[in-house]
Design a protein around this motif. Sequence first.
Motif, PDB file in Angstrom:
ATOM      1  N   LEU A   7       0.859  -1.024   0.030  1.00  0.00           N
ATOM      2  CA  LEU A   7      -0.070  -0.031  -0.006  1.00  0.00           C
ATOM      3  C   LEU A   7       0.915   1.281   0.041  1.00  0.00           C
ATOM      4  CD1 LEU A   7      -2.866   1.258   0.179  1.00  0.00           C
ATOM      5  CD2 LEU A   7      -2.621   1.092   2.718  1.00  0.00           C
ATOM      6  N   SER A   8       1.716   1.236   0.713  1.00  0.00           N
ATOM      7  CA  SER A   8       2.844   2.354   0.910  1.00  0.00           C
ATOM      8  C   SER A   8       3.489   2.734  -0.408  1.00  0.00           C
ATOM      9  CB  SER A   8       3.662   2.378   1.794  1.00  0.00           C
ATOM     10  OG  SER A   8       4.727   1.329   1.778  1.00  0.00           O
ATOM     11  N   ARG A   9       3.822   1.499  -1.247  1.00  0.00           N
ATOM     12  CA  ARG A   9       4.357   1.781  -2.477  1.00  0.00           C
ATOM     13  C   ARG A   9       3.413   2.285  -3.672  1.00  0.00           C
ATOM     14  NH1 ARG A   9       8.653  -3.256  -3.359  1.00  0.00           N
ATOM     15  NH2 ARG A   9      10.048  -2.772  -1.574  1.00  0.00           N
ATOM     16  N   LEU A  10       2.159   1.596  -3.518  1.00  0.00           N
ATOM     17  CA  LEU A  10       1.428   2.194  -4.412  1.00  0.00           C
ATOM     18  C   LEU A  10       0.994   3.653  -4.142  1.00  0.00           C
ATOM     19  CD1 LEU A  10      -0.971   1.664  -6.697  1.00  0.00           C
ATOM     20  CD2 LEU A  10      -2.701   1.220  -4.340  1.00  0.00           C
ATOM     21  N   ILE A  11       0.995   4.167  -2.891  1.00  0.00           N
ATOM     22  CA  ILE A  11       0.677   5.656  -2.607  1.00  0.00           C
ATOM     23  C   ILE A  11       1.994   6.308  -3.152  1.00  0.00           C
ATOM     24  CG2 ILE A  11       0.374   7.201  -0.703  1.00  0.00           C
ATOM     25  CD1 ILE A  11      -1.260   5.141   0.793  1.00  0.00           C
ATOM     26  N   PHE A  12       3.064   5.893  -2.928  1.00  0.00           N
ATOM     27  CA  PHE A  12       4.292   6.631  -3.456  1.00  0.00           C
ATOM     28  C   PHE A  12       4.261   6.831  -4.867  1.00  0.00           C
ATOM     29  CE2 PHE A  12       8.810   6.791  -4.552  1.00  0.00           C
ATOM     30  CZ  PHE A  12       9.066   7.916  -3.996  1.00  0.00           C
ATOM     31  N   GLY A  13       3.807   5.642  -5.470  1.00  0.00           N
ATOM     32  CA  GLY A  13       3.851   5.603  -6.978  1.00  0.00           C
ATOM     33  C   GLY A  13       2.873   6.952  -7.402  1.00  0.00           C
ATOM     34  N   LEU A  14       1.591   6.605  -6.854  1.00  0.00           N
ATOM     35  CA  LEU A  14       0.679   7.525  -7.306  1.00  0.00           C
ATOM     36  C   LEU A  14       0.939   9.077  -6.964  1.00  0.00           C
ATOM     37  CD1 LEU A  14      -2.726   5.656  -6.114  1.00  0.00           C
ATOM     38  CD2 LEU A  14      -1.857   5.983  -8.278  1.00  0.00           C
ATOM     39  N   LEU A  15       1.669   9.234  -5.738  1.00  0.00           N
ATOM     40  CA  LEU A  15       2.053  10.632  -5.523  1.00  0.00           C
ATOM     41  C   LEU A  15       3.093  10.949  -6.573  1.00  0.00           C
ATOM     42  CD1 LEU A  15       1.867  13.068  -3.656  1.00  0.00           C
ATOM     43  CD2 LEU A  15       3.673  11.842  -2.257  1.00  0.00           C
ATOM     44  N   ALA A  16       3.908  10.295  -6.939  1.00  0.00           N
ATOM     45  CA  ALA A  16       4.875  10.664  -8.012  1.00  0.00           C
ATOM     46  C   ALA A  16       4.425  10.945  -9.461  1.00  0.00           C
ATOM     47  CB  ALA A  16       6.146   9.311  -8.159  1.00  0.00           C
ATOM     48  N   LEU A  17       3.380  10.064  -9.592  1.00  0.00           N
ATOM     49  CA  LEU A  17       2.413  10.328 -10.909  1.00  0.00           C
ATOM     50  C   LEU A  17       2.062  11.693 -11.095  1.00  0.00           C
ATOM     51  CD1 LEU A  17       1.230   6.728 -11.907  1.00  0.00           C
ATOM     52  CD2 LEU A  17       3.110   8.024 -13.104  1.00  0.00           C
ATOM     53  N   LEU A  18       1.378  11.913  -9.821  1.00  0.00           N
ATOM     54  CA  LEU A  18       0.668  13.273  -9.718  1.00  0.00           C
ATOM     55  C   LEU A  18       1.547  14.470  -9.722  1.00  0.00           C
ATOM     56  CD1 LEU A  18      -2.012  14.675  -8.769  1.00  0.00           C
ATOM     57  CD2 LEU A  18      -0.974  14.526  -6.500  1.00  0.00           C
ATOM     58  N   CYS A  19       2.803  14.262  -9.208  1.00  0.00           N
ATOM     59  CA  CYS A  19       3.931  15.442  -9.236  1.00  0.00           C
ATOM     60  C   CYS A  19       4.443  15.369 -10.754  1.00  0.00           C
ATOM     61  CB  CYS A  19       4.984  14.983  -8.365  1.00  0.00           C
ATOM     62  SG  CYS A  19       4.609  15.165  -6.476  1.00  0.00           S
ATOM     63  N   ILE A  20       4.493  14.511 -11.340  1.00  0.00           N
ATOM     64  CA  ILE A  20       4.752  14.614 -12.701  1.00  0.00           C
ATOM     65  C   ILE A  20       3.854  15.340 -13.635  1.00  0.00           C
ATOM     66  CG2 ILE A  20       5.153  13.139 -14.976  1.00  0.00           C
ATOM     67  CD1 ILE A  20       6.795  11.255 -13.018  1.00  0.00           C
ATOM     68  N   ALA A  21       2.404  14.711 -13.161  1.00  0.00           N
ATOM     69  CA  ALA A  21       1.454  15.548 -14.074  1.00  0.00           C
ATOM     70  C   ALA A  21       1.345  16.902 -13.716  1.00  0.00           C
ATOM     71  CB  ALA A  21       0.221  14.684 -13.748  1.00  0.00           C
ATOM     72  N   VAL A  22       1.270  17.259 -12.493  1.00  0.00           N
ATOM     73  CA  VAL A  22       1.400  18.886 -12.085  1.00  0.00           C
ATOM     74  C   VAL A  22       2.405  19.641 -12.773  1.00  0.00           C
ATOM     75  CG1 VAL A  22       1.687  20.618 -10.311  1.00  0.00           C
ATOM     76  CG2 VAL A  22       0.336  18.376 -10.010  1.00  0.00           C
TER      77      VAL A  22
END
Length: 102
Positions: A7-22
Motif C-alpha cells: 500500500l505504501s509503494r502504491l501511494i508513493f507511486g501515485l504521488l510521483a505520478l501526480l507530481c509529474i502530471a502537475v
Amino acid sequence: MSFLRWLSRLIFGLLALLCIAVGVYFAVDNPETISPRFGGYQMFSGSVGFWLIGFLLLGALLGFLASLLPYYTERRRVGRLERQLLRTERELQTVRRQVSGE
C-alpha cells in the motif's frame, strides 16, 4: 510482501505520478520563452515552466547529495570503531592466554 508495504509503494507511486502530471501541466501552462543568465553566462532559451522544473530538479539532486555527507561520515566512523574493537578483542585474548598460562 506485506499489505502495508504494498500500500505504501502504491501511494508513493501515485504521488510521483501526480507530481509529474502537475509539472507537465505547469510547463504547458507557462509557454513564455525566457533565456536566463546564470553565473554571468547566457543560457539557451526555454519556457518558464521548463526552467523552473529544471532548477527544482537540480536543487533536489544537490540536496540529496548534500544529505549523503553525514551518512558517509558515520560509515567511516563505524569502520574505525570496528577496527578498534577488533584490536581490543585481540589484546583481551592475549591477556587471557597469559593469565591462564601462568
